[in-house]
Design a protein around this motif. Structure first.
Motif, PDB file in Angstrom:
ATOM      1  N   GLY A  25       0.785  -1.233   0.000  1.00 37.81           N
ATOM      2  CA  GLY A  25       0.000   0.000   0.000  1.00 37.81           C
ATOM      3  C   GLY A  25       0.814   1.279   0.000  1.00 37.81           C
ATOM      4  O   GLY A  25       0.236   2.366   0.013  1.00 37.81           O
TER       5      GLY A  25
ATOM      6  N   GLU B  10       0.044  -8.133   8.195  1.00 35.13           N
ATOM      7  CA  GLU B  10      -0.611  -7.071   8.970  1.00 35.13           C
ATOM      8  C   GLU B  10       0.451  -6.151   9.576  1.00 35.13           C
ATOM      9  O   GLU B  10       0.287  -4.924   9.616  1.00 35.13           O
ATOM     10  CB  GLU B  10      -1.474  -7.703  10.073  1.00 35.13           C
ATOM     11  N   ASP B  12       3.099  -5.247   8.344  1.00 33.28           N
ATOM     12  CA  ASP B  12       3.639  -4.338   7.335  1.00 33.28           C
ATOM     13  C   ASP B  12       3.132  -2.908   7.531  1.00 33.28           C
ATOM     14  O   ASP B  12       3.814  -1.945   7.173  1.00 33.28           O
ATOM     15  CB  ASP B  12       3.258  -4.836   5.929  1.00 33.28           C
ATOM     16  N   LYS B  13       1.947  -2.785   8.118  1.00 26.49           N
ATOM     17  CA  LYS B  13       1.361  -1.449   8.299  1.00 26.49           C
ATOM     18  C   LYS B  13       2.157  -0.566   9.257  1.00 26.49           C
ATOM     19  O   LYS B  13       2.007   0.655   9.235  1.00 26.49           O
ATOM     20  CB  LYS B  13      -0.083  -1.577   8.807  1.00 26.49           C
ATOM     21  N   ALA B  16       4.176   2.220   7.877  1.00 33.07           N
ATOM     22  CA  ALA B  16       3.482   3.438   7.440  1.00 33.07           C
ATOM     23  C   ALA B  16       3.136   4.354   8.613  1.00 33.07           C
ATOM     24  O   ALA B  16       2.567   5.424   8.404  1.00 33.07           O
ATOM     25  CB  ALA B  16       2.205   3.072   6.687  1.00 33.07           C
ATOM     26  N   ASN B  31       9.715   5.882  10.678  1.00 37.99           N
ATOM     27  CA  ASN B  31       8.519   5.098  10.971  1.00 37.99           C
ATOM     28  C   ASN B  31       8.784   4.169  12.156  1.00 37.99           C
ATOM     29  O   ASN B  31       9.938   3.931  12.550  1.00 37.99           O
ATOM     30  CB  ASN B  31       8.036   4.344   9.719  1.00 37.99           C
ATOM     31  N   ILE B  71      -0.502   0.441  14.978  1.00 39.81           N
ATOM     32  CA  ILE B  71      -1.058   0.114  13.652  1.00 39.81           C
ATOM     33  C   ILE B  71      -2.501   0.604  13.553  1.00 39.81           C
ATOM     34  O   ILE B  71      -2.903   1.164  12.530  1.00 39.81           O
ATOM     35  CB  ILE B  71      -0.927  -1.399  13.372  1.00 39.81           C
ATOM     36  N   ASP B  72      -3.275   0.429  14.607  1.00 39.75           N
ATOM     37  CA  ASP B  72      -4.638   0.971  14.594  1.00 39.75           C
ATOM     38  C   ASP B  72      -4.723   2.339  15.274  1.00 39.75           C
ATOM     39  O   ASP B  72      -5.591   3.142  14.932  1.00 39.75           O
ATOM     40  CB  ASP B  72      -5.607   0.025  15.324  1.00 39.75           C
TER      41      ASP B  72
END
Lengths: 192, 192
Positions: A25, B10, B12-13, B16, B31, B71-72
């Motif tokens: 992404g 998952e 991987d996020k 970002a 990051n 992540i969330d």
């Protein structure tokens, strides 16, 4: 304390070493620092599937240091043929310089881990290699073969470079990848 | 195998999730994935300076998972005042979801490490906190206070947020930082 600070700030440069795959992404390429983090956790998660019993803590430590030689030598895609001896010599010179920033005992311990990974002769290093080799495959399977297509890498080249190392360290992971790679071939995820 | 693959993709996020400090010499922000890698190696390098004897492997494992709740929930700068309880609840929900992707035993082991870090009551978690708290300070000292100046963070706020945790887990590291922060004050590295 200053030698440790000099070392950790030198490591910052691995955040600027880019690989060929993009995080899912994102538009940018993955860097070797975040890759090292991810495969350490992949190894921890997969420990029960290692080909032989492993000291998972040594595997994790190995994976955290295994790419540090790229700070001076850069990242080389696993599919590049030839020139490996020169690159490995450049990476050894790099880690000798960088671990040499640390007090003797700690620097020597990191260098021993790095060399163990490179030699690939212990169960720990074989398992570490299988995880390192599998991770970009997993990202490509998610990414519709992004780095394979961008770099003209065929299905056959992927299997040839991935199967022996993944199978040697983590046979169950290879069984999984074999089937997914076959599906990916039918989906047109490969280059060349 | 599929649950482990779902988990690692998952993760991987986290590549970002951006923080407020920039890697040395780069235009982009750091990051949380590459940050986690760097502090695992800072902990390994500093182990001999921990305030009490620690199981360094558990410290490393803790640092590799400690930011996964972002992540969330996203990253929150340590200087933000208030709202911590809500953020911690959001992070707990996030790691419960993400570690829940794994087979029971492995997911529970990661969750236990995450909670140990959050509680900060064991020697391992105190040392892990000191390393996590010190790393952006070391980057700012190298970066002429980049994230302090960009976010209007004063010398006093840095000392107030950094001293207790770094001192509790790694007193020698605090001794080092105290002197460097004092120099940085004279160099104008702070905001506000």
């Amino acid at each position: 304390m200053q030698p440790i600070v000099d070392f950790i700030l030198e490591l910052d440069k691995l955040k600027a070493v880019t690989r060929k795959v993009r995080p899912i992404g994102l538009d940018r390429y993955e860097n070797s620092a975040e890759h090292s983090w991810q495969i350490a956790l992949l190894a921890a998660s997969l420990a029960g599937y290692a080909e032989s019993a492993v000291d998972i803590n040594r595997v994790i430590a190995m994976l955290l240091v295994h790419d540090i030689g790229e700070i001076d030598a850069g990242d080389t895609m696993v599919f590049v043929e030839g020139g490996w001896e020169q690159r490995k010599a450049a990476e050894l010179a790099s880690v000798t310089r960088i671990f040499g920033l640390l007090p003797d005992g700690q620097g020597a311990a990191f260098l021993a881990l790095w060399k163990e990974f490179e030699c690939g002769e212990t169960p720990e290093s074989r398992f570490a290699h299988s995880v390192d080799r599998a991770m970009p495959v997993l990202l490509n399977l998610s990414n519709h073969g992004q780095s394979w297509r961008e770099n003209g890498i065929s299905y056959e080249r992927v299997v040839r470079r991935v199967e022996p190392e993944v199978k040697a360290g983590c046979p169950a992971l290879w069984d999984y990848l074999r089937d997914r790679l076959e599906e990916a071939r039918h989906q047109g995820f490969f280059g060349a």
